[in-house]
Motif scaffolding. Structure first.
Motif, PDB file in Angstrom:
ATOM      1  N   ILE B  18       0.853  -1.184   0.000  1.00  0.00           N
ATOM      2  CA  ILE B  18       0.000   0.000   0.000  1.00  0.00           C
ATOM      3  C   ILE B  18       0.893   1.240   0.000  1.00  0.00           C
ATOM      4  O   ILE B  18       1.914   1.274   0.673  1.00  0.00           O
ATOM      5  CB  ILE B  18      -0.966  -0.017   1.216  1.00  0.00           C
ATOM      6  CG1 ILE B  18      -1.832   1.224   1.245  1.00  0.00           C
ATOM      7  CG2 ILE B  18      -0.244  -0.188   2.529  1.00  0.00           C
ATOM      8  CD1 ILE B  18      -2.981   1.137   2.243  1.00  0.00           C
ATOM      9  N   VAL B  28      -6.254   0.171  -1.813  1.00  0.00           N
ATOM     10  CA  VAL B  28      -6.620  -0.911  -0.890  1.00  0.00           C
ATOM     11  C   VAL B  28      -7.970  -0.585  -0.265  1.00  0.00           C
ATOM     12  O   VAL B  28      -8.194   0.535   0.209  1.00  0.00           O
ATOM     13  CB  VAL B  28      -5.542  -1.089   0.209  1.00  0.00           C
ATOM     14  CG1 VAL B  28      -5.990  -2.110   1.242  1.00  0.00           C
ATOM     15  CG2 VAL B  28      -4.221  -1.523  -0.434  1.00  0.00           C
ATOM     16  N   ASP B 253      -4.420   6.076  -1.072  1.00  0.00           N
ATOM     17  CA  ASP B 253      -3.948   4.698  -1.135  1.00  0.00           C
ATOM     18  C   ASP B 253      -4.949   3.692  -0.593  1.00  0.00           C
ATOM     19  O   ASP B 253      -4.811   2.497  -0.851  1.00  0.00           O
ATOM     20  CB  ASP B 253      -2.640   4.570  -0.335  1.00  0.00           C
ATOM     21  CG  ASP B 253      -1.594   5.528  -0.844  1.00  0.00           C
ATOM     22  OD1 ASP B 253      -1.119   5.345  -1.974  1.00  0.00           O
ATOM     23  OD2 ASP B 253      -1.268   6.494  -0.115  1.00  0.00           O
ATOM     24  N   PHE B 254      -5.896   4.168   0.226  1.00  0.00           N
ATOM     25  CA  PHE B 254      -6.866   3.216   0.776  1.00  0.00           C
ATOM     26  C   PHE B 254      -8.190   3.919   1.068  1.00  0.00           C
ATOM     27  O   PHE B 254      -8.239   5.129   1.301  1.00  0.00           O
ATOM     28  CB  PHE B 254      -6.339   2.547   2.053  1.00  0.00           C
ATOM     29  CG  PHE B 254      -6.202   3.468   3.235  1.00  0.00           C
ATOM     30  CD1 PHE B 254      -7.237   3.612   4.164  1.00  0.00           C
ATOM     31  CD2 PHE B 254      -5.033   4.193   3.434  1.00  0.00           C
ATOM     32  CE1 PHE B 254      -7.097   4.458   5.257  1.00  0.00           C
ATOM     33  CE2 PHE B 254      -4.893   5.038   4.517  1.00  0.00           C
ATOM     34  CZ  PHE B 254      -5.926   5.175   5.432  1.00  0.00           C
TER      35      PHE B 254
END
Lengths: 297, 299
Positions: B18, B28, B253-254
């Motif tokens: 990640i 993610v 990223d998430f």
């Protein structure tokens, strides 16, 4: 005339972060600071203080102001990234809140962090002109003073950095804030200011407030000058957890009476009490009040 | 679309990577495994199977985010994780109650699960007891929530990471490091509608540029809180799912996307955005997607 007891500004009540996080997890609409302001003021009132502040529980005294001024960005420190300008009331709502529950017998002091101290505490990425920064802060603080003067009983300007370095424009700087302000004004400068007493007695404020307890040499320094200024005498230390006995405070205040006579109108801690344990801060205030009662007879 | 000048940290959580420059890794997705009352592990297993299946099909990494609300559910939920999740696969433990947080860490340690654990979360409400237990039983990875009640802007979020906004004795990043947390990912703390809710999205590129750390948030919480959407009931699900798109487009990223039941909607939506971002970032910035990126599945 009675010598009144007062605080300088900050009081060691800190928000319960678990309550704040509970609000976050509930996706609360607002995050109220009122419980902690109430606690701080209630301590001062319980101790018997005549002139209280809101306790400055929201933030350290720099961020308290820079967080709400245009041109300032608060990250690790405050960064100046644009022209400093007033963007609306900073402390007014908190003062109104305190007024809503403060006993009628108590007075309220509004506290402004001084423009020189603000300037010295920020990282400049915009001006490259320290004097201009200080005066732009002063203009913004003047607007805050205009807004808060009708709410509080007096306004204190807190300039601790003056004890390290008094700029040649200091009088004009403080005058920028106090010009046409109708309520009494105070200039608080902690630290040893004995070298620059002659400059302070010309400051455009009604009351001078200094840390006489930690810097007793100030008594002799002030004796050398004739001044019409009323005085607030620091009578318990803010940098030492030892709780001064009442008798010790009485002796100290009596020394102030001997030097300043009826110009001594207030006694207080040397500075804000934020760094003391809460019980120590409270006990110091309690003893200060008892000492005041004895001196007042 | 973004490319950051700061070197980007890529965190490897038990095989799931990640972070990095946008376009390199897929976003993610954390799917919430909630239990109303006594845990229904049969249903949970079905949801997990569905989420992992969609993740494999699309190329999106999915991580189950287990909510534990009662002390008596700690042991059975950890036991479920140990026996029903794919071996070595990461998971997050999402606990609000400080008492349960203290209880779960030794149990995770006992089952040798701390290397796979994503501790959700470290924030300004951390207690001395929690610090002590975290030092003793340290998960490899933690989500640090950049919630600053004094300042809801991206700057405020940086402030709380840097110095705790004077609500904690040190900044949350330094605190995490002192606790021995190896991997930190930053949740930019989505707030209620009207409370500068968009700042959580705006803060993602700010955090990545400032620290290079993986960043994202639970932007779906904003939708969940919206009363305005009551007037548009049929659109609620669409708004909820699509709100996560903002994270990917802002270089995040998430996404903590809410109930795992929404996986069938969220996963293809985000996979699509990952493809979109990757096409541009490879062409313009030269960021190659990894071999199992959704864009590889597309061709």
């Amino acid at each position: 005339m009675k010598i009144e007891t007062c605080v300088i500004g900050s009081y060691p009540v800190f928000p319960d972060t678990s309550v704040l996080m509970d609000g976050y997890f509930r996706q609360a609409d607002t995050f109220s600071w009122e419980p902690w302001i109430t606690t701080a003021v209630s301590d001062m009132v319980s101790a018997g203080i005549d002139i209280v502040s809101d306790g400055q529980t929201r933030d350290p005294f720099i961020q308290l102001f820079t967080r709400k001024l245009n041109g300032c960005r608060v990250r690790d420190r405050t960064e100046i990234i644009g022209k400093i300008a007033y963007d609306g009331p900073i402390t007014v709502d908190d003062q109104l809140f305190v007024k809503s529950f403060l006993p009628k017998t108590a007075k309220l002091k509004g506290v402004l962090t001084g423009p020189f101290t603000l300037m010295r505490s920020c990282v400049d990425s915009y001006y490259s002109d320290e004097k201009q920064i200080a005066f732009d802060f002063a203009q913004a603080l003047h607007k805050e003073a205009e807004k808060v003067q009708g709410v509080v009983d007096m306004i204190s300007i807190d300039e601790p950095f003056f004890s390290n370095e008094l700029p040649d424009y200091a009088i004009e700087l403080i005058g920028t804030i106090t010009k046409n302000i109708s309520c009494p004004t105070v200039l608080h400068a902690c630290g040893d200011v004995s070298r620059i007493v002659s400059d302070f007695i010309d400051m455009p404020v009604d009351v001078l407030s200094h840390e006489f307890k930690a810097s007793p040499q100030l008594f002799d320094a002030f004796k050398e000058f004739s001044s019409s200024k009323q005085m607030c005498l620091g009578a318990v230390r803010s940098d030492d957890a030892r709780v001064e006995p009442v008798k010790e405070i009485v002796n100290h205040v009596q020394r102030g009476v001997d030097v300043f006579g009826d110009k001594l109108i207030q006694i207080s801690p040397d500075c804000g009490q934020r760094l003391l344990p809460r019980k120590v801060a409270f006990d110091k205030l309690t003893n200060l009040v008892q000492a005041g009662d004895i001196v007042n007879g | 679309m973004f490319s950051f000048t700061k070197k980007q940290v890529i965190v490897d959580i038990s095989g799931v990577e990640i972070g990095g420059q946008p376009g390199r890794f897929p976003t993610v997705l954390f799917g919430g495994v909630f239990f109303k009352g006594k845990p229904d592990f049969t249903t949970a297993e079905q949801h997990l199977k569905n989420m992992f299946g969609l993740g494999e099909k699309t190329g999106v990494f999915c991580v189950p985010d287990f909510f534990i609300r009662k002390e008596e559910y700690v042991e059975p939920i950890v036991d479920f994780i140990k026996h029903k999740l794919p071996k070595k696969y990461p998971f997050s433990i999402d606990i609000v109650d400080p008492t349960i947080k203290l209880q779960v860490l030794p149990v995770l340690a006992e089952h040798n699960l701390l290397t796979r654990t994503i501790y959700n979360s470290i924030h300004i409400g951390i207690t001395d007891e929690e610090r002590s237990v975290l030092k003793q039983y340290t998960p490899h990875t933690a989500i640090v929530v950049a919630f600053n009640p004094k300042d809801k802007s991206p700057d405020g979020k940086i402030e709380v990471l840097e110095n705790g906004a004077h609500l904690t004795d040190i900044g949350l990043l330094k605190l995490s490091s002192q606790l021995g947390i190896k991997n930190v990912i930053v949740d930019t703390a989505a707030l209620a509608p009207g409370e500068n809710s968009g700042a959580a999205i705006a803060a993602i590129p700010v955090v990545k540029e400032e620290y290079g750390l993986p960043a994202g948030c639970a932007i779906h919480n904003v939708v969940e809180k919206s009363s305005w959407l009551k007037d548009f009931a049929s659109a609620r699900k669409t708004v909820d799912v699509s709100s996560n798109v903002n994270i990917t487009l802002f270089g995040g990223d998430f996404a903590i996307f809410g109930p795992i039941e929404n996986a069938e909607f969220v996963i293809p939506t985000i996979a699509w955005q990952d493809i979109l971002v990757s096409e541009y970032t490879e062409n313009y910035f030269g960021v190659e997607p990894i071999d199992f990126h959704p864009r590889r599945k597309f061709f």
